[in-house]
Design a protein around this motif. Structure first.
Motif, PDB file in Angstrom:
ATOM      1  N   THR A 167      -0.100 -14.162  -3.330  1.00 15.37           N
ATOM      2  CA  THR A 167      -1.311 -14.884  -2.916  1.00 15.37           C
ATOM      3  C   THR A 167      -2.539 -14.425  -3.697  1.00 15.37           C
ATOM      4  O   THR A 167      -3.503 -15.179  -3.841  1.00 15.37           O
ATOM      5  N   GLY A 168      -2.511 -13.182  -4.165  1.00 17.25           N
ATOM      6  CA  GLY A 168      -3.609 -12.694  -4.994  1.00 17.25           C
ATOM      7  C   GLY A 168      -4.881 -12.361  -4.249  1.00 17.25           C
ATOM      8  O   GLY A 168      -5.943 -12.205  -4.855  1.00 17.25           O
ATOM      9  N   GLY A 169      -4.809 -12.241  -2.937  1.00 17.32           N
ATOM     10  CA  GLY A 169      -6.003 -11.916  -2.158  1.00 17.32           C
ATOM     11  C   GLY A 169      -6.223 -10.424  -2.015  1.00 17.32           C
ATOM     12  O   GLY A 169      -5.651  -9.614  -2.747  1.00 17.32           O
ATOM     13  N   ARG A 170      -7.073 -10.049  -1.058  1.00 17.23           N
ATOM     14  CA  ARG A 170      -7.284  -8.649  -0.709  1.00 17.23           C
ATOM     15  C   ARG A 170      -6.171  -8.276   0.265  1.00 17.23           C
ATOM     16  O   ARG A 170      -6.152  -8.781   1.390  1.00 17.23           O
ATOM     17  N   TYR A 171      -5.247  -7.446  -0.150  1.00 16.28           N
ATOM     18  CA  TYR A 171      -4.089  -7.180   0.706  1.00 16.28           C
ATOM     19  C   TYR A 171      -3.615  -5.742   0.553  1.00 16.28           C
ATOM     20  O   TYR A 171      -3.876  -5.080  -0.454  1.00 16.28           O
ATOM     21  N   ALA A 172      -2.906  -5.294   1.579  1.00 15.74           N
ATOM     22  CA  ALA A 172      -2.157  -4.044   1.499  1.00 15.74           C
ATOM     23  C   ALA A 172      -0.864  -4.227   2.279  1.00 15.74           C
ATOM     24  O   ALA A 172      -0.889  -4.652   3.442  1.00 15.74           O
ATOM     25  N   VAL A 173       0.236  -3.960   1.624  1.00 16.92           N
ATOM     26  CA  VAL A 173       1.527  -3.878   2.297  1.00 16.92           C
ATOM     27  C   VAL A 173       1.763  -2.400   2.572  1.00 16.92           C
ATOM     28  O   VAL A 173       1.774  -1.590   1.645  1.00 16.92           O
ATOM     29  N   LEU A 174       1.893  -2.042   3.842  1.00 18.26           N
ATOM     30  CA  LEU A 174       2.055  -0.637   4.216  1.00 18.26           C
ATOM     31  C   LEU A 174       3.475  -0.413   4.723  1.00 18.26           C
ATOM     32  O   LEU A 174       3.817  -0.771   5.846  1.00 18.26           O
ATOM     33  N   ARG A 175       4.301   0.162   3.859  1.00 21.50           N
ATOM     34  CA  ARG A 175       5.680   0.466   4.244  1.00 21.50           C
ATOM     35  C   ARG A 175       5.723   1.766   5.047  1.00 21.50           C
ATOM     36  O   ARG A 175       5.180   2.775   4.609  1.00 21.50           O
ATOM     37  N   SER A 176       6.392   1.693   6.190  1.00 23.89           N
ATOM     38  CA  SER A 176       6.529   2.885   7.014  1.00 23.89           C
ATOM     39  C   SER A 176       7.985   3.057   7.427  1.00 23.89           C
ATOM     40  O   SER A 176       8.852   2.285   7.026  1.00 23.89           O
ATOM     41  N   SER A 177       8.252   4.079   8.227  1.00 27.62           N
ATOM     42  CA  SER A 177       9.635   4.365   8.617  1.00 27.62           C
ATOM     43  C   SER A 177       9.689   5.039   9.976  1.00 27.62           C
ATOM     44  O   SER A 177       8.734   5.692  10.405  1.00 27.62           O
ATOM     45  N   TRP A 178      10.789   4.838  10.668  1.00 27.93           N
ATOM     46  CA  TRP A 178      11.122   5.572  11.890  1.00 27.93           C
ATOM     47  C   TRP A 178       9.939   5.620  12.873  1.00 27.93           C
ATOM     48  O   TRP A 178       9.487   6.685  13.286  1.00 27.93           O
ATOM     49  N   VAL A 179       9.437   4.448  13.241  1.00 35.88           N
ATOM     50  CA  VAL A 179       8.237   4.359  14.072  1.00 35.88           C
ATOM     51  C   VAL A 179       8.539   4.792  15.506  1.00 35.88           C
ATOM     52  O   VAL A 179       9.521   4.339  16.116  1.00 35.88           O
ATOM     53  N   VAL A 180       7.692   5.645  16.051  1.00 35.90           N
ATOM     54  CA  VAL A 180       7.863   6.153  17.413  1.00 35.90           C
ATOM     55  C   VAL A 180       6.533   6.123  18.160  1.00 35.90           C
ATOM     56  O   VAL A 180       5.455   6.206  17.557  1.00 35.90           O
TER      57      VAL A 180
END
Length: 288
Positions: free
Chosen positions: A138-151
């Motif tokens: 999309t080319g916008g203002r973005y952040a993909v935040l990859r995380s793991s093992w959410v508690v």
């Protein structure tokens, strides 16, 4: 700052709602407000609320069920974030979307960096990866935040499952060859807000980032720490993943290199042992 959150009762969405204040006004959308199986409705919600930033904390997270329900997982994890990102790009506002370590193959023992090639081994991982690709395009203002093992103290997660099973049984067998960093949902929510605020003034920091708790360890060792902290006398025996087959393949290596996130936003890996203490307090553990 007005922040629109997709998700309401999930772990991260619940923690985001707790951050609502005079400075950060959180509006969290439940399914009745914005159905993720209707991407156009998600885009319409953004336009209707006219927020300063959007955080996507909702997803199809039933990893095993996704193997037989790929179409729905694709709509929720790929098509909906795509529509959200496009709506945010059109309004020139930050869009932060939470992703997962499942986008990687899980091979080796080196921590995954954001630029490493993806190779998802499950429908869930593939649909989340496809969502990432769509957001970037999309080319916008973005952040993909990859995380793991959410508690957290909310919803379904490993900590709550261990507390329940540990109270019922004297011993458990737990997978010991999957290694990763447990991550508190509260810490993820705080990171999302900080990233969204930064992107308002520094759109050039748009990109893919990693955020997971430290130190890395196995599920079995994590269970031992949980039982010790909660004063639950439940013995843990290590088993390989092959002894616990599931419809969807789990990554053996979920270690994540979070150095790029720290360099860009000043957000360091949180100590999950501190997160665990807070979670147990919320759940009234250890019991008297």
């Amino acid at each position: 700052m007005k922040v629109l959150v997709f998700g309401h009762s999930g772990q991260v969405a619940t923690e985001l709602r707790a951050l609502d204040s005079d400075n950060i006004q959180i509006t969290a959308l439940a399914r009745a407000d914005a159905d993720l199986t209707d991407p156009a409705a998600c885009a319409a919600a953004i336009n209707a609320h006219a927020p300063d930033a959007v955080i996507n904390a909702a997803a199809y997270t039933a990893v095993d069920k996704a193997e037989s329900d790929a179409e729905t997982a694709q709509i929720i994890n790929t098509d909906a974030p795509d529509a959200m990102a496009q709506a945010c790009a059109a309004r020139d506002i930050p869009f932060v979307s939470i992703s997962t370590d499942y986008v990687f193959s899980g091979a080796g023992n080196t921590p995954w960096a954001p630029a490493d090639p993806t190779d998802p081994q499950s429908v869930y991982g593939r649909t989340k990866r496809d969502g990432e690709v769509a957001i970037v395009k999309t080319g916008g203002r973005y952040a993909v935040l990859r995380s793991s093992w959410v508690v957290s103290a909310h919803g379904n997660n490993f900590v709550k499952t261990m507390l329940r099973l540990g109270a019922e049984r004297e011993a458990l067998t737990i997978v010991a060859d999957q290694i990763g960093g447990p991550t508190g949902a509260a810490e993820i929510s705080q990171a999302c807000i900080k990233i969204a605020k930064t992107l308002v003034f520094e759109p050039e920091k748009s990109g893919i980032y990693h955020f997971s708790g430290a130190p890395d360890m196995s599920w079995a060792d994590f269970a031992r720490v949980i039982f010790d902290a909660a004063n639950i006398p439940c013995a843990v025996t290590d088993i390989p993943s092959s002894n616990y087959p599931t419809p969807a393949k789990r990554p053996l290596n979920s270690r994540m290199d979070c150095s790029v996130t720290e360099a860009a936003f000043g957000i360091s890996r949180p100590d999950w042992r501190v997160s665990l203490t807070h979670i147990l307090t919320q759940l009234d553990f250890p019991k008297d």
